[in-house]
Design an enzyme around this catalytic site. Structure first.
Site, PDB file in Angstrom:
ATOM      1  N   SER A 119      27.809  50.602  41.174  1.00 28.27           N
ATOM      2  CA  SER A 119      27.039  49.604  40.434  1.00 28.27           C
ATOM      3  C   SER A 119      25.545  49.866  40.551  1.00 28.27           C
ATOM      4  O   SER A 119      24.753  49.161  39.939  1.00 28.27           O
ATOM      5  CB  SER A 119      27.379  48.199  40.941  1.00 28.27           C
ATOM      6  N   HIS A 140      31.437  51.862  35.118  1.00 33.25           N
ATOM      7  CA  HIS A 140      31.220  50.661  35.929  1.00 33.25           C
ATOM      8  C   HIS A 140      32.053  49.509  35.371  1.00 33.25           C
ATOM      9  O   HIS A 140      31.745  48.957  34.311  1.00 33.25           O
ATOM     10  CB  HIS A 140      29.724  50.322  35.933  1.00 33.25           C
ATOM     11  N   GLU A 152      30.561  49.541  31.699  1.00 29.73           N
ATOM     12  CA  GLU A 152      29.263  50.176  31.472  1.00 29.73           C
ATOM     13  C   GLU A 152      29.469  51.659  31.697  1.00 29.73           C
ATOM     14  O   GLU A 152      29.849  52.055  32.807  1.00 29.73           O
ATOM     15  CB  GLU A 152      28.265  49.684  32.532  1.00 29.73           C
ATOM     16  N   ASN A 190      23.160  45.057  36.145  1.00 24.23           N
ATOM     17  CA  ASN A 190      22.532  44.690  37.415  1.00 24.23           C
ATOM     18  C   ASN A 190      21.003  44.706  37.342  1.00 24.23           C
ATOM     19  O   ASN A 190      20.344  43.991  38.103  1.00 24.23           O
ATOM     20  CB  ASN A 190      23.043  45.572  38.555  1.00 24.23           C
TER      21      ASN A 190
HETATM   22  N1  CAA Z   1      42.807  39.626  39.189  1.00 26.21           N
HETATM   23  C1  CAA Z   1      43.493  39.446  38.044  1.00 26.21           C
HETATM   24  N2  CAA Z   1      43.424  38.325  37.302  1.00 26.21           N
HETATM   25  C2  CAA Z   1      42.649  37.313  37.747  1.00 26.21           C
HETATM   26  C3  CAA Z   1      41.914  37.416  38.950  1.00 26.21           C
HETATM   27  C4  CAA Z   1      42.018  38.637  39.681  1.00 26.21           C
HETATM   28  N3  CAA Z   1      41.349  38.827  40.814  1.00 26.21           N
HETATM   29  N4  CAA Z   1      41.230  36.261  39.130  1.00 26.21           N
HETATM   30  C5  CAA Z   1      41.528  35.467  38.084  1.00 26.21           C
HETATM   31  N5  CAA Z   1      42.376  36.102  37.250  1.00 26.21           N
HETATM   32  C6  CAA Z   1      42.918  35.597  35.989  1.00 26.21           C
HETATM   33  C7  CAA Z   1      43.846  34.433  36.237  1.00 26.21           C
HETATM   34  O1  CAA Z   1      45.157  34.875  36.516  1.00 26.21           O
HETATM   35  C8  CAA Z   1      43.780  33.675  34.915  1.00 26.21           C
HETATM   36  O2  CAA Z   1      44.609  34.312  33.979  1.00 26.21           O
HETATM   37  P1  CAA Z   1      45.359  33.438  32.808  1.00 26.21           P
HETATM   38  O3  CAA Z   1      44.266  32.931  31.915  1.00 26.21           O
HETATM   39  O4  CAA Z   1      46.225  34.431  32.172  1.00 26.21           O
HETATM   40  O5  CAA Z   1      46.093  32.351  33.529  1.00 26.21           O
HETATM   41  C9  CAA Z   1      42.319  33.914  34.453  1.00 26.21           C
HETATM   42  O6  CAA Z   1      41.863  35.056  35.190  1.00 26.21           O
HETATM   43  C10 CAA Z   1      41.444  32.723  34.760  1.00 26.21           C
HETATM   44  O7  CAA Z   1      41.575  32.456  36.165  1.00 26.21           O
HETATM   45  P2  CAA Z   1      41.563  30.990  36.797  1.00 26.21           P
HETATM   46  O8  CAA Z   1      42.019  30.001  35.760  1.00 26.21           O
HETATM   47  O9  CAA Z   1      42.284  31.048  38.091  1.00 26.21           O
HETATM   48  O10 CAA Z   1      40.085  30.727  37.246  1.00 26.21           O
HETATM   49  P3  CAA Z   1      38.749  30.687  36.432  1.00 26.21           P
HETATM   50  O11 CAA Z   1      38.890  30.014  35.113  1.00 26.21           O
HETATM   51  O12 CAA Z   1      37.782  30.165  37.412  1.00 26.21           O
HETATM   52  O13 CAA Z   1      38.413  32.227  36.129  1.00 26.21           O
HETATM   53  C11 CAA Z   1      37.230  34.161  36.735  1.00 26.21           C
HETATM   54  C12 CAA Z   1      38.285  33.159  37.140  1.00 26.21           C
HETATM   55  C13 CAA Z   1      37.645  34.853  35.427  1.00 26.21           C
HETATM   56  C14 CAA Z   1      37.105  35.182  37.823  1.00 26.21           C
HETATM   57  C15 CAA Z   1      35.904  33.364  36.498  1.00 26.21           C
HETATM   58  O14 CAA Z   1      35.606  32.668  37.665  1.00 26.21           O
HETATM   59  C16 CAA Z   1      34.743  34.215  36.109  1.00 26.21           C
HETATM   60  O15 CAA Z   1      34.567  34.557  34.950  1.00 26.21           O
HETATM   61  N6  CAA Z   1      33.943  34.590  37.107  1.00 26.21           N
HETATM   62  C17 CAA Z   1      32.781  35.416  36.896  1.00 26.21           C
HETATM   63  C18 CAA Z   1      33.162  36.832  37.057  1.00 26.21           C
HETATM   64  C19 CAA Z   1      31.997  37.709  36.937  1.00 26.21           C
HETATM   65  O16 CAA Z   1      30.922  37.347  36.537  1.00 26.21           O
HETATM   66  N7  CAA Z   1      32.236  38.966  37.296  1.00 26.21           N
HETATM   67  C20 CAA Z   1      31.216  39.970  37.271  1.00 26.21           C
HETATM   68  C21 CAA Z   1      30.564  40.024  38.594  1.00 26.21           C
HETATM   69  S1  CAA Z   1      29.266  41.182  38.555  1.00 26.21           S
HETATM   70  C22 CAA Z   1      30.031  42.632  38.861  1.00 26.21           C
HETATM   71  O17 CAA Z   1      31.211  42.768  39.077  1.00 26.21           O
HETATM   72  C23 CAA Z   1      29.128  43.783  38.767  1.00 26.21           C
HETATM   73  C24 CAA Z   1      28.416  44.242  39.935  1.00 26.21           C
HETATM   74  O18 CAA Z   1      28.107  45.396  39.960  1.00 26.21           O
HETATM   75  C25 CAA Z   1      27.981  43.352  41.016  1.00 26.21           C
END
Ligand code: CAA
Length: 282
Positions: A119, A140, A152, A190
């Site tokens: 990242s 990424h 990315e 990022n």
């Molecule tokens: N693996 C697989 N599927 C997952 C999961 C995981 N770890 N976590 C959640 N899910 C799935 C769930 O099974 C659910 O699927 P369905 O719709 O089919 O039922 C769906 O995602 C939604 O999950 P939840 O209803 O349990 O929970 P939620 O509505 O809070 O969503 C989330 C969870 C999608 C993770 C949400 O919290 C979200 O969008 N979070 C932000 C994630 C984000 O911004 N990620 C980027 C981070 S930055 C990065 O990664 C880059 C870097 O370099 C730092």
């Protein structure tokens, strides 16, 4: 060149997610972990996510078995000798990643593309430790990989147009949207996200608002799925600090200077969800 067999180095959160998505999209996927214990844990995580999808009626038991059948776990780098593309997803540390790239260069077939899920680390530097920098680039993915639609694709100074075209086709075959960025610290996401997260920590540090209100502000005011402090806990405070330090080192601007509170929380082991406590308790 047609990509058929994928290698993934590391079966943690990111490597496991990449392995799962590749196998779900028909690719024979070889995943390597450092020990049998870590491998079992990583593949166990994939198994339980797939079991959740069966319970929700998204896939059948047979479908789950087919996906798992396409995954081969190993602790040996030698298993990557048949791969067309190897994606490295080990810990975010430049020296560790360079060592992995040196090893992969000696094992993967000459035509194979080597990608990093980094990242923040320079793709050009990773390519430079191999004898095939034109076949090295960044891929990424975002956490959780099965849910997040973005890749990315990071193009190093030496990455060839053919490598970019073949890898874009692979990324799109996973059902992801691929965006392209030249090798620059932080890439696109990022570069923009880290200063925002650091500013949220500064708001906590100066005590101008509660963490709940800071998060609610961005969730309801800007329609973000998570507020910045919950997102910090989700990404990991240690990971965020590492990326911020890489960016600060590259740009030397206050934009990327980690606030003391973030550094102290990491020193205290409050790394977010994975450690049970960050800005919130889990
Ligand atoms: N693996 C697989 N599927 C997952 C999961 C995981 N770890 N976590 C959640 N899910 C799935 C769930 O099974 C659910 O699927 P369905 O719709 O089919 O039922 C769906 O995602 C939604 O999950 P939840 O209803 O349990 O929970 P939620 O509505 O809070 O969503 C989330 C969870 C999608 C993770 C949400 O919290 C979200 O969008 N979070 C932000 C994630 C984000 O911004 N990620 C980027 C981070 S930055 C990065 O990664 C880059 C870097 O370099 C730092």
């Amino acid at each position: 060149m047609i990509i058929k067999t994928i290698g993934v180095v590391g079966c943690g959160l990111m490597g496991g997610g990449i392995t799962q998505v590749a196998a779900q999209n028909g690719y024979c996927t070889i995943v390597r972990e450092a020990s049998d214990e870590l491998l079992e844990k990583g593949i166990g995580r994939i198994d339980s996510i797939l079991a959740g999808n069966v319970a929700k009626g998204k896939i059948t038991e047979d479908g789950k078995a087919e996906v798992l059948g396409r995954i081969t776990g190993t602790t040996e780098f030698a298993a990557f000798g048949t791969c067309d593309l190897v994606i490295e997803a080990v810990t975010e540390n430049a020296d560790v990643k360079k060592e992995v790239f040196r090893t992969l260069d000696g094992i993967a077939p000459p035509h194979a593309i080597l990608a990093s899920n980094t990242s923040s680390i320079s793709i050009t530097e990773l390519g430079a430790v191999t004898g095939r920098p034109s076949q090295v680039l960044g891929l990424h993915f975002f956490n959780p990989v099965p849910v997040m639609k973005l890749i990315e694709m990071v193009i190093g100074l030496e990455t060839s147009a053919e490598t970019v075209a073949v890898t874009r086709a692979f990324g799109e075959s996973l059902g992801k949207q691929v965006i392209e960025v030249k090798d620059t610290p932080g890439f696109i996401v990022n570069y923009l996200l880290i200063p925002y997260l650091l500013d949220a920590v500064r708001l906590v540090e100066t005590g101008v608002a509660t963490r709940e209100d800071i998060d609610t502000g961005m969730v309801l005011g800007c329609s973000h799925p998570l507020g910045p402090l919950k997102l910090l806990d989700f990404i990991g405070l240690d990971t965020t600090l590492y990326i911020a330090d890489v960016l600060y080192d590259a740009f030397r601007t206050d934009r990327y200077a980690a606030p003391p509170l973030l550094r102290k929380m990491v020193a205290a082991g409050k790394n977010g969800r994975k450690s049970g406590e960050g800005f919130y308790i889990y």
